[in-house]
Design a protein around this motif. Structure first.
Motif, short mmCIF file in Angstrom:
data_model
loop_
_atom_site.label_atom_id
_atom_site.label_comp_id
_atom_site.label_asym_id
_atom_site.label_seq_id
_atom_site.Cartn_x
_atom_site.Cartn_y
_atom_site.Cartn_z
N SER A 39 0.71 -1.16 -0.14
CA SER A 39 0.00 -0.04 0.12
C SER A 39 0.88 1.37 -0.04
CB SER A 39 -0.81 0.10 1.27
OG SER A 39 -1.86 -0.96 1.10
N THR A 40 0.45 2.37 -0.84
CA THR A 40 1.06 3.51 -0.80
C THR A 40 0.60 4.54 0.51
OG1 THR A 40 -0.82 4.48 -2.12
CG2 THR A 40 0.98 3.55 -3.43
N ILE A 41 1.00 5.57 0.58
CA ILE A 41 0.71 6.56 1.57
C ILE A 41 -0.77 6.82 1.44
CG2 ILE A 41 0.89 8.74 2.60
CD1 ILE A 41 4.08 8.26 2.51
N THR A 42 -1.06 7.12 0.36
CA THR A 42 -2.42 7.47 -0.02
C THR A 42 -3.34 6.31 0.25
OG1 THR A 42 -1.41 8.90 -1.76
CG2 THR A 42 -4.01 8.58 -1.84
N GLN A 43 -3.02 5.07 -0.17
CA GLN A 43 -3.98 4.06 0.32
C GLN A 43 -4.28 3.75 1.78
OE1 GLN A 43 -1.60 1.40 -2.77
NE2 GLN A 43 -3.69 0.28 -2.49
N GLN A 44 -3.09 4.03 2.66
CA GLN A 44 -2.89 4.03 3.81
C GLN A 44 -3.92 4.92 4.39
OE1 GLN A 44 0.92 3.42 5.77
NE2 GLN A 44 1.69 2.83 3.76
N LEU A 45 -3.70 6.25 4.14
CA LEU A 45 -4.60 7.23 4.30
C LEU A 45 -6.05 7.13 4.13
CD1 LEU A 45 -4.71 10.15 5.75
CD2 LEU A 45 -4.51 11.16 3.32
N VAL A 46 -6.42 6.55 2.93
CA VAL A 46 -7.80 6.25 2.55
C VAL A 46 -8.22 5.16 3.79
CG1 VAL A 46 -9.29 5.10 0.89
CG2 VAL A 46 -7.76 6.79 0.21
N LYS A 47 -7.55 4.27 3.95
CA LYS A 47 -8.06 3.19 5.00
C LYS A 47 -8.49 3.76 6.36
CE LYS A 47 -5.02 0.07 6.35
NZ LYS A 47 -4.15 -0.95 6.48
N ILE A 48 -7.60 4.56 6.91
CA ILE A 48 -7.55 5.20 8.05
C ILE A 48 -8.92 6.24 8.17
CG2 ILE A 48 -6.70 6.95 9.64
CD1 ILE A 48 -3.83 5.86 8.58
N LEU A 49 -9.02 6.90 7.07
CA LEU A 49 -10.23 7.87 6.92
C LEU A 49 -11.52 7.35 6.85
CD1 LEU A 49 -8.38 11.09 5.27
CD2 LEU A 49 -8.76 10.73 7.90
N TYR A 50 -11.53 6.49 5.75
CA TYR A 50 -12.68 6.09 5.05
C TYR A 50 -13.19 4.67 5.17
CZ TYR A 50 -11.97 10.56 2.88
OH TYR A 50 -11.78 11.85 2.65
N LEU A 51 -12.21 3.80 5.40
CA LEU A 51 -12.65 2.20 5.08
C LEU A 51 -12.27 1.54 6.56
CD1 LEU A 51 -11.15 1.52 1.69
CD2 LEU A 51 -13.40 1.90 2.29
N GLU A 52 -13.15 0.16 6.64
CA GLU A 52 -12.63 -0.66 7.47
C GLU A 52 -11.23 -1.33 7.52
OE1 GLU A 52 -14.73 -1.21 10.27
OE2 GLU A 52 -15.96 0.50 9.58
N PRO A 53 -10.57 -1.84 8.56
CA PRO A 53 -9.32 -2.25 8.48
C PRO A 53 -9.28 -3.70 8.04
CG PRO A 53 -9.88 -2.16 10.63
CD PRO A 53 -11.10 -1.57 10.19
N ASP A 54 -10.24 -4.46 7.52
CA ASP A 54 -10.56 -5.98 7.21
C ASP A 54 -9.65 -5.99 6.12
OD1 ASP A 54 -12.47 -4.06 6.22
OD2 ASP A 54 -13.51 -5.94 5.26
#
Length: 83
Positions: A39-54
């Protein structure tokens, strides 16, 4: 330091680093389990802000779409600030 550890090619990709994803897929496949993330930093940020960690394929696809959208809307500098 964050870029060196988390996403060396941050300024070279549009939110998804296909080289990093391919490398992680290969290493995980050959190890028989998850040993590396792509994952890129952008993908990590999306996961933190918008998605569940599953860890599901569906969530990873959502993450990819949202990451490329976020890159277009915010730009690299703002993404780093939020991260």
């Amino acid at each position: 330091a964050v870029l060196a550890v988390e996403d060396r090619r941050f300024f070279e990709h549009p939110g998804l680093d296909m080289r990093g994803i391919s490398r992680a897929l290969y290493r995980n496949f050959t190890a028989g389990g998850v040993v590396e993330g792509g994952s890129t930093i952008t993908q990590q940020l999306v996961k933190i802000l918008y998605l569940e960690p599953d860890r599901t394929l569906s969530r990873k696809l959502q993450e990819a779409v949202l990451a490329t959208t976020l890159e277009r809307q915010l730009g690299k500098e703002r993404i780093l600030e939020l991260y």
